[in-house]
Design a protein around this motif. Structure first.
Motif, PDB file in Angstrom:
ATOM      1  N   VAL A   3       0.839  -1.187   0.000  1.00  0.00           N
ATOM      2  CA  VAL A   3       0.000   0.000   0.000  1.00  0.00           C
ATOM      3  C   VAL A   3       0.876   1.238   0.000  1.00  0.00           C
ATOM      4  O   VAL A   3       1.710   1.424   0.876  1.00  0.00           O
ATOM      5  CB  VAL A   3      -0.896   0.001   1.258  1.00  0.00           C
ATOM      6  N   THR A   4       0.712   2.101  -0.993  1.00  0.00           N
ATOM      7  CA  THR A   4       1.489   3.337  -1.053  1.00  0.00           C
ATOM      8  C   THR A   4       0.531   4.515  -1.096  1.00  0.00           C
ATOM      9  O   THR A   4      -0.678   4.344  -1.285  1.00  0.00           O
ATOM     10  CB  THR A   4       2.337   3.396  -2.339  1.00  0.00           C
ATOM     11  N   ALA A   5       1.093   5.702  -0.916  1.00  0.00           N
ATOM     12  CA  ALA A   5       0.265   6.905  -1.016  1.00  0.00           C
ATOM     13  C   ALA A   5      -0.455   6.906  -2.361  1.00  0.00           C
ATOM     14  O   ALA A   5      -1.661   7.171  -2.446  1.00  0.00           O
ATOM     15  CB  ALA A   5       1.144   8.147  -0.890  1.00  0.00           C
ATOM     16  N   GLN A   6       0.304   6.556  -3.383  1.00  0.00           N
ATOM     17  CA  GLN A   6      -0.256   6.555  -4.726  1.00  0.00           C
ATOM     18  C   GLN A   6      -1.424   5.568  -4.859  1.00  0.00           C
ATOM     19  O   GLN A   6      -2.471   5.907  -5.388  1.00  0.00           O
ATOM     20  CB  GLN A   6       0.866   6.213  -5.726  1.00  0.00           C
ATOM     21  N   SER A   7      -1.213   4.366  -4.339  1.00  0.00           N
ATOM     22  CA  SER A   7      -2.262   3.363  -4.528  1.00  0.00           C
ATOM     23  C   SER A   7      -3.518   3.724  -3.736  1.00  0.00           C
ATOM     24  O   SER A   7      -4.636   3.585  -4.221  1.00  0.00           O
ATOM     25  CB  SER A   7      -1.748   1.965  -4.154  1.00  0.00           C
ATOM     26  N   VAL A   8      -3.308   4.235  -2.526  1.00  0.00           N
ATOM     27  CA  VAL A   8      -4.463   4.652  -1.722  1.00  0.00           C
ATOM     28  C   VAL A   8      -5.220   5.768  -2.436  1.00  0.00           C
ATOM     29  O   VAL A   8      -6.444   5.742  -2.588  1.00  0.00           O
ATOM     30  CB  VAL A   8      -4.002   5.139  -0.331  1.00  0.00           C
ATOM     31  N   TRP A   9      -4.458   6.729  -2.900  1.00  0.00           N
ATOM     32  CA  TRP A   9      -5.081   7.885  -3.548  1.00  0.00           C
ATOM     33  C   TRP A   9      -5.793   7.466  -4.841  1.00  0.00           C
ATOM     34  O   TRP A   9      -6.893   7.939  -5.139  1.00  0.00           O
ATOM     35  CB  TRP A   9      -4.031   8.969  -3.775  1.00  0.00           C
ATOM     36  N   ASN A  10      -5.167   6.573  -5.592  1.00  0.00           N
ATOM     37  CA  ASN A  10      -5.818   6.111  -6.821  1.00  0.00           C
ATOM     38  C   ASN A  10      -7.169   5.482  -6.533  1.00  0.00           C
ATOM     39  O   ASN A  10      -8.143   5.726  -7.245  1.00  0.00           O
ATOM     40  CB  ASN A  10      -4.932   5.101  -7.556  1.00  0.00           C
ATOM     41  N   ASN A  11      -7.241   4.681  -5.470  1.00  0.00           N
ATOM     42  CA  ASN A  11      -8.522   4.082  -5.111  1.00  0.00           C
ATOM     43  C   ASN A  11      -9.540   5.144  -4.710  1.00  0.00           C
ATOM     44  O   ASN A  11     -10.713   5.060  -5.068  1.00  0.00           O
ATOM     45  CB  ASN A  11      -8.345   3.079  -3.977  1.00  0.00           C
ATOM     46  N   CYS A  12      -9.070   6.146  -3.957  1.00  0.00           N
ATOM     47  CA  CYS A  12      -9.978   7.237  -3.586  1.00  0.00           C
ATOM     48  C   CYS A  12     -10.500   7.927  -4.842  1.00  0.00           C
ATOM     49  O   CYS A  12     -11.696   8.197  -4.976  1.00  0.00           O
ATOM     50  CB  CYS A  12      -9.257   8.286  -2.725  1.00  0.00           C
TER      51      CYS A  12
END
Ligand code: ADP
Ligand code: MG
Length: 475
Positions: A3-12
């Motif tokens: 889980v990265t900032a990018q992956s979390v944000w992409n899901n959001c």
């Protein structure tokens, strides 16, 4: 997968995208960059304080829902504001600010230098019981938000205007400076804000005045020896709108008095709205202390409207005037008059007038004749595109090469020449020249202009380039 900032944000983002208008998504979410993830806190970088406030006001719920889905109940959101440095001379810097408390999504606390009111500036004037004077707003009710059509070219300025109108003096856009070329809607938007405020807050004293008239009043007051009355008058205003502040350039007395009025209003939470034909960084002969005040709030540019916006402006105008016109004619006009909304309206008005005076049908031939008149009168100004073409032709390279990031000397020189001529032959701001010539910033353009000046006086070959290209651009 980790889980990265990018992956979390992409899901959001995926979730948000499904739940809001595509245009809103594009405007408010695409520019955001996910920066880091620590425990339950996601840090996102937003382009400006305005952006942050807008998100907090309109999208905090959906942000919370989406982030909670990703990180659980303890999710936190941290905004990192990227300062708008396009109009200042300093290096970009980032800062963190707390999200407001009404949001359940909390963040860490750091100072905000943006709203830094200067504490040693005290009100130098005392106002003796002048409260109940009634002041005419001088607003034109025809210039409303409703009639100010939205497009990419004006979205930021228009939304900032709306934000200011709903909370005059209560946002960080104080002053709000609207800048842009002739006929792009500065005066219209400035009135619209005032009209809307009057509508929402009838008890507030709103005043619209051109910088020219303001200057005249000031000069009169000095002559009549009532400079203090002049100052007192302006200090009791809740919302002061000054149009075309570039007019103050070189007028030190007026600048000085405006400086004091501005400080007084600002410190008392009153709203100041300014318009100018230039960005603060391009204003000449305006005192530094005043320029720095202009930059306290938000500078929002009105750019030239794209084709779709031009069509909707024309249609709206025709609709309000109760005139019908075939679509192909509207589109013909919108296609050919590009740089000035006032001329766009002018063309359609003469078209209507011509046809009714001469009892002629409005057809494409008549439209052609009228557009030609308008375009001929305005064609004198060369465009930045044209300059880039002339310069790249001269050096036998294509425009992509001229705009590329390469440091090869002859290409750099060609690019600097294009910037130099754009500054010389157009009214575009340094920032706008930079963005059109290879997406550079205003400092690069400034540097280019200086370099060309230097080389012209020291290097014979280079001087010849400048002369040759000048000739090509002047025919
Ligand atoms: P400026 O003050 O920038 O020179 P104005 O505010 O006088 O320009 O605008 C020129 C004309 O264009 C006005 O009649 C204004 O109503 C119209 N106009 C400009 N922008 C828009 C817009 N976005 N929608 C509708 N009309 C516009
Ligand atoms: Mg104007």
């Amino acid at each position: 997968m980790s889980v990265t900032a990018q992956s979390v944000w992409n899901n959001c983002l995926e979730f948000i995208k499904d739940n809001i208008q595509p245009q809103a998504y594009k405007t408010w979410f695409e520019p955001i960059v996910a920066v880091k993830l620590t425990d339950n806190a996601l840090s996102i970088q937003v382009p400006s304080k305005f952006f942050y406030e807008w998100l907090e006001e309109h999208y905090v719920k959906i942000l919370k829902v989406s982030l909670t889905k990703e990180l659980g109940e303890k999710a936190k959101l941290v905004y990192i504001i990227k300062m708008e440095n396009t109009y200042g001379n300093k290096q970009p810097f980032t800062e963190k600010i707390p999200s407001s408390n009404r949001s359940a999504v909390k963040s860490q606390e750091v100072d905000i230098p943006l709203n830094n009111k200067n504490p040693e500036l005290r009100n130098p004037f005392v106002i003796p019981g002048i409260r109940n004077v009634k002041i005419e707003s001088q607003l034109n009710p025809n210039y409303s938000f409703e009639n100010f059509l939205e497009g990419d070219s004006n979205r930021l300025a228009r939304s900032a205007g709306l934000a200011v109108a709903s909370k005059p003096g209560g946002t960080s856009f104080n002053p709000l400076l609207i800048f842009g070329g002739v006929g792009l809607g500065k005066t219209h938007l400035a009135h619209a804000i005032g009209v809307d405020i009057k509508d929402k807050y009838p008890e507030k004293t709103v005043l619209y005045i051109s910088a020219e008239k303001f200057t005249q009043q000031y000069i009169d007051s000095v002559k009549k020896n009532n400079r203090n009355d002049f100052i007192h008058f302006y200090q009791i205003i809740d919302v002061l709108i000054i149009d075309d502040v570039q007019f103050l350039s070189g007028k030190t007395g007026t600048q000085d008095v405006f400086f004091h009025i501005f400080n007084h209003l600002h410190q008392n939470g009153k709203q100041v709205i300014l318009t100018s034909d230039k960005a603060p960084v391009d204003m000449q002969d305006i005192e530094q202390r005043l320029l720095s005040r202009f930059k306290w709030g938000l500078s929002a540019e009105l750019q030239t409207p794209d084709f779709e916006t031009r069509v909707s402006i024309l249609k709206n105008k025709l609709y309000r005037d109760g005139v019908e016109m075939p679509n192909d004619i509207i589109e013909y006009i919108a296609k050919n008059i590009k740089t000035n909304v006032r001329e766009l309206e002018g063309a359609i008005i003469s078209l209507i007038a011509q046809s009714s005076f001469n009892k002629k049908e409005i057809n494409i031939d008549l439209a052609r004749i009228i557009v030609e008149k308008f375009v001929k009168n305005t064609k004198r100004e060369v465009s930045i595109d044209y300059i880039q073409k002339v310069v790249s032709d001269y050096f036998q390279m294509d425009i992509d090469t001229l705009q590329s990031k390469t440091r090869k000397r002859h290409i750099v020189q060609a690019r600097q020449l294009a910037m130099f001529f754009a500054k010389k032959f157009t009214k575009a701001s340094l920032a706008s020249i930079g963005s059109q010539i290879g997406k550079r910033d205003h400092a690069t353009v400034l540097h280019a202009c200086k370099t060309v000046d230097n080389l012209t006086s020291t290097d014979k070959q280079f001087k010849k380039y400048v002369e040759d290209i000048t000739k090509k651009l002047s025919v």
